[in-house]
Design a protein around this motif. Structure first.
Motif, PDB file in Angstrom:
ATOM      1  N   PRO A 229       0.829  -1.210   0.000  1.00 31.88           N
ATOM      2  CA  PRO A 229       0.000   0.000   0.000  1.00 31.88           C
ATOM      3  C   PRO A 229       0.859   1.254   0.000  1.00 31.88           C
ATOM      4  O   PRO A 229       2.024   1.225   0.373  1.00 31.88           O
ATOM      5  N   GLN A 230       0.232   2.316  -0.414  1.00 29.42           N
ATOM      6  CA  GLN A 230       0.942   3.577  -0.534  1.00 29.42           C
ATOM      7  C   GLN A 230       0.375   4.593   0.438  1.00 29.42           C
ATOM      8  O   GLN A 230      -0.827   4.681   0.622  1.00 29.42           O
ATOM      9  N   GLU A 231       1.266   5.352   1.040  1.00 23.70           N
ATOM     10  CA  GLU A 231       0.870   6.434   1.920  1.00 23.70           C
ATOM     11  C   GLU A 231       1.484   7.717   1.382  1.00 23.70           C
ATOM     12  O   GLU A 231       2.664   7.749   1.048  1.00 23.70           O
ATOM     13  N   THR A 232       0.658   8.747   1.279  1.00 26.80           N
ATOM     14  CA  THR A 232       1.113  10.021   0.753  1.00 26.80           C
ATOM     15  C   THR A 232       0.785  11.112   1.751  1.00 26.80           C
ATOM     16  O   THR A 232      -0.316  11.144   2.293  1.00 26.80           O
ATOM     17  N   ILE A 233       1.739  11.988   1.981  1.00 28.87           N
ATOM     18  CA  ILE A 233       1.510  13.137   2.860  1.00 28.87           C
ATOM     19  C   ILE A 233       1.541  14.390   1.999  1.00 28.87           C
ATOM     20  O   ILE A 233       2.510  14.641   1.287  1.00 28.87           O
ATOM     21  N   PHE A 234       0.446  15.142   2.061  1.00 29.70           N
ATOM     22  CA  PHE A 234       0.329  16.386   1.315  1.00 29.70           C
ATOM     23  C   PHE A 234       0.528  17.540   2.291  1.00 29.70           C
ATOM     24  O   PHE A 234      -0.239  17.680   3.245  1.00 29.70           O
TER      25      PHE A 234
ATOM     26  N   ASP B  70     -11.006  25.892   2.509  1.00 27.62           N
ATOM     27  CA  ASP B  70     -10.092  26.494   1.527  1.00 27.62           C
ATOM     28  C   ASP B  70      -9.121  27.463   2.170  1.00 27.62           C
ATOM     29  O   ASP B  70      -7.916  27.405   1.926  1.00 27.62           O
ATOM     30  N   GLU B  71      -9.626  28.364   2.978  1.00 33.85           N
ATOM     31  CA  GLU B  71      -8.786  29.413   3.564  1.00 33.85           C
ATOM     32  C   GLU B  71      -7.731  28.842   4.500  1.00 33.85           C
ATOM     33  O   GLU B  71      -6.580  29.263   4.480  1.00 33.85           O
ATOM     34  N   ILE B  72      -8.128  27.886   5.324  1.00 35.71           N
ATOM     35  CA  ILE B  72      -7.176  27.300   6.276  1.00 35.71           C
ATOM     36  C   ILE B  72      -6.096  26.519   5.536  1.00 35.71           C
ATOM     37  O   ILE B  72      -4.906  26.678   5.810  1.00 35.71           O
ATOM     38  N   LEU B  73      -6.496  25.709   4.552  1.00 31.95           N
ATOM     39  CA  LEU B  73      -5.516  24.886   3.855  1.00 31.95           C
ATOM     40  C   LEU B  73      -4.621  25.697   2.920  1.00 31.95           C
ATOM     41  O   LEU B  73      -3.535  25.256   2.575  1.00 31.95           O
ATOM     42  N   ASN B  74      -5.064  26.859   2.500  1.00 32.68           N
ATOM     43  CA  ASN B  74      -4.241  27.691   1.627  1.00 32.68           C
ATOM     44  C   ASN B  74      -3.401  28.706   2.370  1.00 32.68           C
ATOM     45  O   ASN B  74      -2.501  29.305   1.788  1.00 32.68           O
ATOM     46  N   SER B  75      -3.674  28.936   3.655  1.00 30.50           N
ATOM     47  CA  SER B  75      -2.932  29.978   4.363  1.00 30.50           C
ATOM     48  C   SER B  75      -2.048  29.449   5.489  1.00 30.50           C
ATOM     49  O   SER B  75      -1.055  30.071   5.831  1.00 30.50           O
ATOM     50  N   THR B  76      -2.395  28.340   6.080  1.00 29.56           N
ATOM     51  CA  THR B  76      -1.587  27.810   7.181  1.00 29.56           C
ATOM     52  C   THR B  76      -0.785  26.604   6.717  1.00 29.56           C
ATOM     53  O   THR B  76      -1.133  25.940   5.750  1.00 29.56           O
ATOM     54  N   HIS B  77       0.277  26.337   7.423  1.00 29.24           N
ATOM     55  CA  HIS B  77       1.079  25.157   7.122  1.00 29.24           C
ATOM     56  C   HIS B  77       0.457  23.972   7.849  1.00 29.24           C
ATOM     57  O   HIS B  77       0.467  23.909   9.070  1.00 29.24           O
ATOM     58  N   SER B  78      -0.114  23.087   7.078  1.00 25.17           N
ATOM     59  CA  SER B  78      -0.744  21.904   7.632  1.00 25.17           C
ATOM     60  C   SER B  78      -0.485  20.742   6.693  1.00 25.17           C
ATOM     61  O   SER B  78       0.132  20.901   5.639  1.00 25.17           O
ATOM     62  N   SER B  79      -0.964  19.579   7.059  1.00 21.44           N
ATOM     63  CA  SER B  79      -0.756  18.412   6.214  1.00 21.44           C
ATOM     64  C   SER B  79      -1.950  17.483   6.288  1.00 21.44           C
ATOM     65  O   SER B  79      -2.696  17.475   7.267  1.00 21.44           O
ATOM     66  N   ILE B  80      -2.123  16.730   5.222  1.00 26.25           N
ATOM     67  CA  ILE B  80      -3.137  15.687   5.144  1.00 26.25           C
ATOM     68  C   ILE B  80      -2.418  14.410   4.753  1.00 26.25           C
ATOM     69  O   ILE B  80      -1.627  14.394   3.808  1.00 26.25           O
ATOM     70  N   ARG B  81      -2.694  13.348   5.483  1.00 25.63           N
ATOM     71  CA  ARG B  81      -2.086  12.050   5.211  1.00 25.63           C
ATOM     72  C   ARG B  81      -3.124  11.153   4.561  1.00 25.63           C
ATOM     73  O   ARG B  81      -4.206  10.946   5.109  1.00 25.63           O
ATOM     74  N   CYS B  82      -2.810  10.624   3.393  1.00 25.60           N
ATOM     75  CA  CYS B  82      -3.712   9.724   2.672  1.00 25.60           C
ATOM     76  C   CYS B  82      -3.056   8.351   2.551  1.00 25.60           C
ATOM     77  O   CYS B  82      -1.859   8.251   2.306  1.00 25.60           O
ATOM     78  N   SER B  83      -3.869   7.323   2.706  1.00 27.08           N
ATOM     79  CA  SER B  83      -3.359   5.959   2.633  1.00 27.08           C
ATOM     80  C   SER B  83      -4.372   5.071   1.921  1.00 27.08           C
ATOM     81  O   SER B  83      -5.581   5.259   2.057  1.00 27.08           O
ATOM     82  N   ASP B  84      -3.858   4.081   1.191  1.00 27.07           N
ATOM     83  CA  ASP B  84      -4.735   3.104   0.556  1.00 27.07           C
ATOM     84  C   ASP B  84      -4.557   1.712   1.165  1.00 27.07           C
ATOM     85  O   ASP B  84      -4.946   0.711   0.582  1.00 27.07           O
ATOM     86  N   GLU B  85      -4.002   1.665   2.364  1.00 22.22           N
ATOM     87  CA  GLU B  85      -3.808   0.391   3.057  1.00 22.22           C
ATOM     88  C   GLU B  85      -5.155  -0.137   3.558  1.00 22.22           C
ATOM     89  O   GLU B  85      -5.856   0.533   4.330  1.00 22.22           O
ATOM     90  N   ALA B  86      -5.501  -1.342   3.137  1.00 19.17           N
ATOM     91  CA  ALA B  86      -6.816  -1.918   3.433  1.00 19.17           C
ATOM     92  C   ALA B  86      -7.064  -2.070   4.931  1.00 19.17           C
ATOM     93  O   ALA B  86      -8.171  -1.800   5.411  1.00 19.17           O
ATOM     94  N   SER B  87      -6.062  -2.485   5.695  1.00 17.05           N
ATOM     95  CA  SER B  87      -6.270  -2.683   7.134  1.00 17.05           C
ATOM     96  C   SER B  87      -6.500  -1.354   7.843  1.00 17.05           C
ATOM     97  O   SER B  87      -7.308  -1.270   8.769  1.00 17.05           O
ATOM     98  N   GLU B  88      -5.808  -0.295   7.420  1.00 18.83           N
ATOM     99  CA  GLU B  88      -6.006   1.016   8.025  1.00 18.83           C
ATOM    100  C   GLU B  88      -7.391   1.568   7.680  1.00 18.83           C
ATOM    101  O   GLU B  88      -8.076   2.128   8.541  1.00 18.83           O
ATOM    102  N   ILE B  89      -7.817   1.390   6.441  1.00 18.04           N
ATOM    103  CA  ILE B  89      -9.140   1.853   6.026  1.00 18.04           C
ATOM    104  C   ILE B  89     -10.221   1.122   6.817  1.00 18.04           C
ATOM    105  O   ILE B  89     -11.166   1.727   7.301  1.00 18.04           O
ATOM    106  N   SER B  90     -10.053  -0.170   6.985  1.00 13.87           N
ATOM    107  CA  SER B  90     -11.017  -0.965   7.750  1.00 13.87           C
ATOM    108  C   SER B  90     -11.044  -0.528   9.214  1.00 13.87           C
ATOM    109  O   SER B  90     -12.119  -0.425   9.817  1.00 13.87           O
TER     110      SER B  90
END
Length: 158
Positions: free
Chosen positions: A16-21, A120-140
């Motif tokens: 599985p892949q994990e991506t941090i934006f 929109d405003e928070i994600l475009n103005s502050t330094h933050s991150s979103i972690r996305c994963s397609d790992e089946a066990s984590e999704i479950s």
């Protein structure tokens, strides 16, 4: 060359892949990634304290036109969530508990989590991150953890 490509596809399916934006720098990459996943989705769950994200809303409305079921659980239903109720397929719920993070769950293929609201405003103005994963066990596991919230949330239209 094709044999190597088949081998690569095998490993990408197994691992599985994990991506941090990181925001605001990766905002466009995040939207592109989510919209690509939304194209083939049938069930979408968004849990967030407040919601105001125009690009994500466009992708959600396109998914609804293709027949996807969207559940939006918010703490504060003002603004965009109320306007989205008018579209068929958006099920708006209010959370009985205080929400501190945002979770986006698309079918059993992708989960994205952030400590920020989907705004929109928070994600475009502050330094933050979103972690996305397609790992089946984590999704479950995330879906299992969200089950009590889903049962206790009240439909906005009741």
């Amino acid at each position: 060359m094709i044999k190597l490509l088949l081998l690569l596809l095998t490993f990408s399916a197994v691992y599985p892949q994990e991506t941090i934006f990181n925001f605001p720098a990766n905002h466009n990459r995040f939207i592109h990634h989510i919209n690509r996943t939304l194209k083939n989705s049938s069930h979408i769950l968004i849990v967030t304290p407040t919601y105001h994200h125009t690009e994500l809303t466009k992708g959600l409305l396109a998914s609804i036109k293709r027949g996807a079921d969207v559940k939006l659980i918010v703490q504060d239903p003002q603004g965009d969530p109320l306007s989205m109720v008018q579209y068929k397929g958006i099920n708006l719920y209010t959370s009985p508990i205080s929400l501190v993070q945002s979770i986006l769950l698309i079918d059993k293929t992708l989960v994205c989590m952030s400590n920020e609201t989907l705004d929109d405003e928070i994600l475009n103005s502050t330094h933050s991150s979103i972690r996305c994963s397609d790992e089946a066990s984590e999704i479950s596991a995330i879906h299992h953890v969200l089950t009590p919230l889903l049962t206790r949330s009240k439909s906005y239209l009741e």
